[in-house]
Enzyme design. Structure first.
Site, short mmCIF file in Angstrom:
data_model
loop_
_atom_site.label_atom_id
_atom_site.label_comp_id
_atom_site.label_asym_id
_atom_site.label_seq_id
_atom_site.Cartn_x
_atom_site.Cartn_y
_atom_site.Cartn_z
N ASP A 20 -10.93 33.41 -32.43
CA ASP A 20 -10.26 32.71 -33.53
C ASP A 20 -11.05 31.48 -33.95
O ASP A 20 -11.70 30.84 -33.12
CB ASP A 20 -8.85 32.31 -33.05
CG ASP A 20 -7.95 31.93 -34.21
OD1 ASP A 20 -8.32 32.17 -35.38
OD2 ASP A 20 -6.87 31.38 -33.94
N GLY A 21 -10.95 31.17 -35.23
CA GLY A 21 -11.52 29.90 -35.73
C GLY A 21 -12.70 30.05 -36.67
O GLY A 21 -13.31 29.05 -37.04
N GLY A 23 -12.63 30.79 -39.83
CA GLY A 23 -12.29 30.16 -41.12
C GLY A 23 -12.40 28.64 -41.01
O GLY A 23 -13.00 28.00 -41.88
N TRP A 25 -14.17 26.95 -38.86
CA TRP A 25 -15.59 26.60 -38.67
C TRP A 25 -16.26 26.46 -40.05
O TRP A 25 -17.01 25.51 -40.29
CB TRP A 25 -16.27 27.70 -37.86
CG TRP A 25 -17.69 27.40 -37.48
CD1 TRP A 25 -18.13 26.85 -36.32
CD2 TRP A 25 -18.86 27.66 -38.27
NE1 TRP A 25 -19.51 26.73 -36.34
CE2 TRP A 25 -19.97 27.22 -37.52
CE3 TRP A 25 -19.08 28.20 -39.55
CZ2 TRP A 25 -21.28 27.32 -38.01
CZ3 TRP A 25 -20.38 28.29 -40.03
CH2 TRP A 25 -21.46 27.85 -39.25
N ARG A 33 -15.39 31.31 -46.23
CA ARG A 33 -14.89 31.92 -44.99
C ARG A 33 -15.81 33.05 -44.51
O ARG A 33 -15.99 33.25 -43.32
CB ARG A 33 -13.48 32.50 -45.23
CG ARG A 33 -12.41 31.45 -45.46
CD ARG A 33 -11.05 32.11 -45.71
NE ARG A 33 -10.58 32.84 -44.54
CZ ARG A 33 -9.98 32.28 -43.49
NH1 ARG A 33 -9.77 30.98 -43.48
NH2 ARG A 33 -9.57 33.00 -42.47
N SER A 65 -6.98 42.79 -36.55
CA SER A 65 -5.62 43.13 -36.16
C SER A 65 -4.92 43.92 -37.26
O SER A 65 -5.34 43.88 -38.43
CB SER A 65 -4.82 41.86 -35.85
OG SER A 65 -4.36 41.28 -37.05
N ASN A 68 -4.19 41.75 -40.07
CA ASN A 68 -5.27 41.19 -40.90
C ASN A 68 -5.36 41.82 -42.29
O ASN A 68 -6.00 41.26 -43.18
CB ASN A 68 -6.63 41.31 -40.19
CG ASN A 68 -6.82 40.33 -39.05
OD1 ASN A 68 -7.60 40.57 -38.12
ND2 ASN A 68 -6.12 39.19 -39.10
N TRP A 69 -4.68 42.96 -42.49
CA TRP A 69 -4.66 43.57 -43.84
C TRP A 69 -3.99 42.65 -44.84
O TRP A 69 -4.15 42.81 -46.05
CB TRP A 69 -3.93 44.91 -43.82
CG TRP A 69 -4.59 45.96 -42.98
CD1 TRP A 69 -4.13 46.46 -41.80
CD2 TRP A 69 -5.82 46.64 -43.26
NE1 TRP A 69 -5.00 47.40 -41.31
CE2 TRP A 69 -6.04 47.54 -42.19
CE3 TRP A 69 -6.75 46.59 -44.29
CZ2 TRP A 69 -7.16 48.36 -42.13
CZ3 TRP A 69 -7.87 47.41 -44.23
CH2 TRP A 69 -8.05 48.29 -43.17
N ARG A 185 -1.23 31.21 -28.78
CA ARG A 185 -0.31 32.35 -28.94
C ARG A 185 -1.11 33.64 -28.79
O ARG A 185 -2.34 33.64 -28.84
CB ARG A 185 0.41 32.30 -30.29
CG ARG A 185 -0.51 32.25 -31.47
CD ARG A 185 0.25 32.25 -32.81
NE ARG A 185 -0.70 32.08 -33.88
CZ ARG A 185 -1.12 30.92 -34.37
NH1 ARG A 185 -0.63 29.79 -33.87
NH2 ARG A 185 -2.02 30.86 -35.32
N SER A 187 -0.61 36.54 -30.70
CA SER A 187 -0.86 37.25 -31.96
C SER A 187 -0.91 38.77 -31.79
O SER A 187 -1.82 39.43 -32.30
CB SER A 187 -2.13 36.74 -32.63
OG SER A 187 -2.02 35.37 -32.91
#
Ligand code: FPP
Length: 232
Positions: A20-21, A23, A25, A33, A65, A68-69, A185, A187
């Site tokens: 994660d991260g 975006g 960054w 992104r 995931s 993510n759609w 979390r 997710s």
């Protein structure tokens, strides 16, 4: 498989990472992104190349995931194109590093060309001695529901029969789950498998993640006392 200096009991065999991260960054650097995701792929590449001395049997990565759609069409396209490029450019690395690819999630409903590339990658890496499992179009609740439905078709539904039908059935039990970027979390990732896994949440944004961070996490894991609900 590399020889680990740790005892077999303390050594983690299966680690999973919520990467994660990307975006954030990119945002910190006023970059699109898509660049964050590109740098995220580079972090994956570094990890594949640096895996050998860690002595892991399996590393599972949450790449896309089932939720993510919901991202913009452009971002989903960027992620799918990165996937295509990654498979093309890094498959030889998998083979050279003795890595077997495994995929979890509803990956067969991805674009037909990606499914075809993945099938080819699975075939080419079938003899690898350690596994990188990539979660694609993956959701933990969906995985459990599919496994339970399959177990019901074949007889009694028990924890063992559900477990035998999970996408991870061929993988070692999950020892350690890491999430980068400071979010705490799951997710919808490896919900069943996380039942007794250790958890580690680190502040590092995924594109900054280095093989050394994983080595540190494995050291940290080796110090923990796991009781599986019991007492020593
Ligand atoms: C989370 O960052 C990351 C993802 C949604 C995808 C993870 C994908 C990669 C690392 C690249 C693709 C991987 C392969 C193997 C081709 P985010 O966008 O949610 O970051 P943010 O929370 O900071 O916005």
């Amino acid at each position: 498989m590399g020889d680990s200096p740790l005892t077999s009991e303390a050594r983690a065999r299966h680690v999973a990472i919520i990467m994660d991260g990307n975006g954030r960054w990119a945002k910190k650097r006023a970059l699109p992104r898509a660049i964050g995701h590109q740098r995220g792929v580079e972090a994956v590449r570094r990890l594949v190349r640096g895996l050998e001395p860690m002595g892991l049997d399996c590393l599972t990565l949450y790449a896309f995931s089932s939720e993510n759609w919901k991202r913009s069409e452009d971002e989903v396209d960027d992620l799918m194109n990165l996937m295509r490029k990654f498979i093309k450019s890094d498959l030889p690395d998998f083979v050279a590093n003795d890595v077997k690819l495994h995929i979890i999630g509803d990956w067969r409903s991805l674009a037909p060309d990606i499914v075809e590339m993945l099938e080819d990658a699975l075939a080419q890496t079938a003899n690898g001695s350690k596994t990188i499992a990539v979660a694609l179009n993956y959701g933990g609740q969906n995985e459990i529901a599919r496994a339970a439905a399959e177990a019901a078709k074949q007889g009694e539904v028990t924890t063992a029969s559900i477990e035998a039908h999970l996408d991870t059935a061929v993988l070692p039990p999950l020892d350690l789950l890491i999430r980068t970027s400071g979010e705490v979390r799951l997710s919808n990732f490896l919900l069943w498998q996380a039942a007794y896994a250790e958890m580690l949440f680190v502040e590092t944004l995924w594109p900054d993640f280095q093989p050394e961070h994983l080595a540190d996490a494995l050291e940290d894991f080796a110090q923990r006392e796991r009781r599986y609900g019991g007492r020593k």
